[in-house]
Design an enzyme around this catalytic site. Structure first.
Site, PDB file in Angstrom:
ATOM      1  CB  ILE A 424      -0.917  -0.135   1.234  1.00 58.19           C
ATOM      2  CG1 ILE A 424      -1.889  -1.244   1.114  1.00 58.19           C
ATOM      3  CG2 ILE A 424      -1.896   1.090   1.376  1.00 58.19           C
ATOM      4  CD1 ILE A 424      -2.420  -1.789   2.401  1.00 58.19           C
ATOM      5  CG  ASP A 425       4.654   3.042   2.440  1.00 64.22           C
ATOM      6  OD1 ASP A 425       3.983   4.356   2.297  1.00 64.22           O
ATOM      7  OD2 ASP A 425       5.653   2.994   3.055  1.00 64.22           O
ATOM      8  CG  ASP A 426       6.404   0.476  -2.893  1.00 66.28           C
ATOM      9  OD1 ASP A 426       7.157   0.934  -3.531  1.00 66.28           O
ATOM     10  OD2 ASP A 426       6.746  -0.241  -1.845  1.00 66.28           O
TER      11      ASP A 426
END
Length: 688
Positions: A424-426
């Site tokens: 989710i961060d990327d």
């Protein structure tokens, strides 16, 4: 020193329990950091200090950094810096090759050269630059050097062995170290915790099923359950008596904790599993190992690796080999070839193993940095980067779908090949990068981003926040297993990831969406009494605060909001005398280290990003920080940064992302010079 990377792909982003400086619910250690760090910096603010001169210096530094970063872009459009961790990667690579019988002299000598070069004066090896010696890391490095031909009476080996014995010897090391030693008879399998392969059959709603573990732990535990069941022993090429405090009593005696405590419960569960091993039905165990093997093979990536990270790859290769896969089998051959792509050869002939590789992460951060530094949004370099990032979007389901069945895929992974585990961060940062590019195919950008936003919203946890890889991966039980002493094994939501998603949603025009507001509320509730936020994936409170403040202001919080003001006050309080910011990894364990450490380029940039988002453009703290970045920049436009400012598992597994020292300072300088970012790639979105 220049390094060349052999090949392209790999990655690791796992999760950990927090220890913090700022709140008792993180830890209660009152150790205080020293007033002066034994490292460069902490002197007077370098460079110019008058505002016009600071701006001029910032412009010059920005121009040099842009030129340097553009020169590092691959012809295909991506960026990738080296990902440096610790020598257990190199030691375990040699142990794997010894176990499989594929050692090569060139590889052994080059790995040993790197391992020796990382040894500290006291004979130990640390897990991060400037950190203390670590027992298990030192044991594995010592064994690897023995494999390379170093002798026990060599002075550097004697120092290491004496230090190991003084800290309890092999018997005091972590479980994973003793598993490697058990493969060669240096430790007894009976004296290791059990991890039965039958757990592969546990349904996802039961505690301790494989999906209760974070994805990085899951990929490691499944193959290790096969290894644990098979209990192989290869002939040991030498003894390791010198690493035991008492060679006759190798296993330290430990009393059972009370049965009413969680530790006592899981100790007794492990004893029960040892008994079960003796009576396990052969057909059931055989079926479990076959199912586990099928699970492993199904998750092998196109490049031959598993999850884009090195540790699951080495254990998967051992497990499959024990089940009869010979070295020429396509799965094994591809897996072994993939490990070579994690190799960095140094100019001096040393060979370093990357735990993973970070091209998607590096590319989106580089795109953001260049755009914020004034590179034209239609510049060919940014358009090429956008094309590459869009081609990497994952459009098939992975393990995340166990908790989110029916959710349309649309995320990005950290690495070249890792379709099973987008994160989710990327995904949030890629969207923010794509929106900064004036791509000629606006419809393609919109379709790509809309799909990513839908997936990100679907991956929200029940508490309204976001984790890295899974939704609601918060079971309290996996971390309590005796087997799991190698770092965090679950993936609960974190402030830094949630902040990046909130910022992305705000840019997408969804600041008032109830899901965004819930994320903002969660972030406000997570602020420490000091005004900082805990950093899960970067070190530590400086990283968390540098992520959260820009997200909150992007989502509409005014810069005079009390939470923003408390964050500004904290950052100003922990600014170093030289004008920069730094934070040592010991802040994850000792309260006195929060916001304390030698100034680094990346951490100074994170603090500046928060202060600039908080409206502090003309503040003395900002001008001093910008001046520090300008004064410490090298002539070629880069910065030096030996310190580890990234995390895999906070404290337990630390990372030096070699591109962090470029992309974050450039982003901060760009926003100081040009103001807040713009989004020329943003157009009217369809409903989500």
């Amino acid at each position: 020193m220049t390094a060349t990377t052999d090949g392209s792909p790999g990655a690791m982003k796992p999760r950990a329990a927090a220890a913090s400086e700022c709140a008792d619910h993180h830890h209660t250690d009152n150790t205080r950091a020293p007033d002066v760090i034994d490292s460069p910096g902490l002197a007077a603010t370098p460079g110019v200090t008058d505002a016009p001169d600071v701006l001029a210096a910032a412009r010059r530094a920005t121009d040099r950094a842009v030129e340097h970063l553009l020169a590092q872009q691959d012809d295909q459009g991506w960026w990738k810096g080296d990902l440096e961790t610790n020598v257990t990667m190199d030691a375990e690579d040699l142990l794997l090759r010894q176990f499989l019988g594929i050692q090569e002299e060139k590889t052994v000598l080059a790995a040993a050269l790197h391992i020796r070069g990382e040894q500290r004066d006291d004979g130990t090896w640390a897990t991060f630059h400037g950190g203390p010696g670590e027992l298990s890391t030192t044991i594995e490095a010592y064994v690897a050097l023995r494999l390379a031909g170093d002798l026990p009476d060599d002075p550097h080996m004697e120092r290491a062995a004496a230090w190991i014995r003084a800290r309890g010897g092999i018997g005091a090391s972590r479980v994973f170290t003793r598993i490697w030693l058990a493969l060669f008879g240096w430790w007894k399998w009976d004296d290791l915790p059990e991890m039965p392969p039958e757990m592969i059959f546990l349904p996802s709603w039961l505690p301790l099923n494989i999906y209760a573990f974070g994805c990085w732990a899951r990929q490691t535990i499944v193959p290790l359950s096969i290894v644990s069941a098979k209990r192989p022993v290869r002939p040991a090429p030498f003894a390791l008596d010198e690493l035991h405090t008492n060679p006759r009593l190798r296993v330290p005696r430990k009393r059972l904790a009370p049965p009413t405590s969680w530790e006592g419960v899981f100790q007794r569960l492990d004893k029960a599993l040892h008994v079960y091993r003796k009576v396990a039905p052969a057909r059931l165990r055989g079926a479990a190992m076959k199912s586990a093997a099928r699970w492993i093979v199904e998750r092998q990536e196109n490049d031959g690796c598993w999850g884009g990270i090195q540790p699951p790859a080495v254990y998967s290769l051992i497990a499959l080999h024990l089940l009869g896969y010979d070295l020429d089998h396509p799965v094994m051959r591809a897996g072994l070839e993939s490990l070579d792509r994690f190799t960095v050869w140094r100019e001096d002939g040393a060979r370093m193993i990357e735990a993973c590789q970070s091209p998607v992460w590096d590319t989106c951060l580089a795109t953001i940095a260049l755009a914020d530094a004034g590179v034209g949004p239609d510049d060919p370099a940014l358009v090429k980067a956008a094309d590459w990032m869009m081609s990497e979007q994952i459009v098939r389901s992975g393990d995340w779908a166990v908790r989110r069945p029916g959710l349309e895929p649309g995320g990005w992974a950290f690495e070249f090949h890792n379709d099973n585990y987008p994160d989710i961060d990327d995904t949030a940062e890629v969207v923010l990068a794509l929106r900064r590019v004036a791509h000629p195919d606006r419809a393609r950008i919109r379709a790509t981003v809309d799909r990513a936003v839908r997936w990100s919203l679907g991956m929200r946890s029940r508490n309204g926040a976001w984790a890295a890889f899974d939704a609601d991966n918060t079971s309290p039980f996996p971390n309590r297993l005796p087997f799991c002493d190698f770092g965090e094994v679950i993936d609960p939501p974190s402030a830094d990831v949630t902040a990046h998603v909130v910022e992305m949603l705000a840019v997408e025009g969804m600041a008032d969406d109830p899901r965004t507001r819930r994320g903002v509320e969660w972030l406000l509730a997570e602020q420490e009494p000091s005004g900082a936020w805990f950093g899960r994936w970067g070190v530590n409170y400086v990283y968390g605060t540098g992520a959260v403040v820009p997200a909150l202001t992007a989502a509409g919080l005014p810069t005079d909001h009390p939470a923003v003001r408390r964050a500004v006050t904290w950052l100003e309080t922990v600014q170093n005398d030289d004008g920069g910011w730094g934070e040592d990894l010991r802040s994850y364990r000792e309260r006195g280290w929060a916001g304390r450490g030698a100034s680094t380029a990346s951490q100074t940039a994170w603090a500046l990003l928060a202060l600039l988002a908080a409206g502090e453009q003309g503040a003395r703290s900002v001008e001093r920080g910008v001046s520090w970045l300008a004064a410490t920049q090298r002539e070629d436009g880069s910065w030096d940064e030996p310190y580890f400012t990234g995390t895999g598992f906070p404290w337990d597994f630390s990372i030096n992302y070699h591109l962090y020292r470029q992309v974050f300072p450039l982003t901060a300088l760009g926003r100081y010079v040009h103001g807040e970012p713009t989004y020329p790639g943003l157009d009217v979105r369809e409903g989500t």
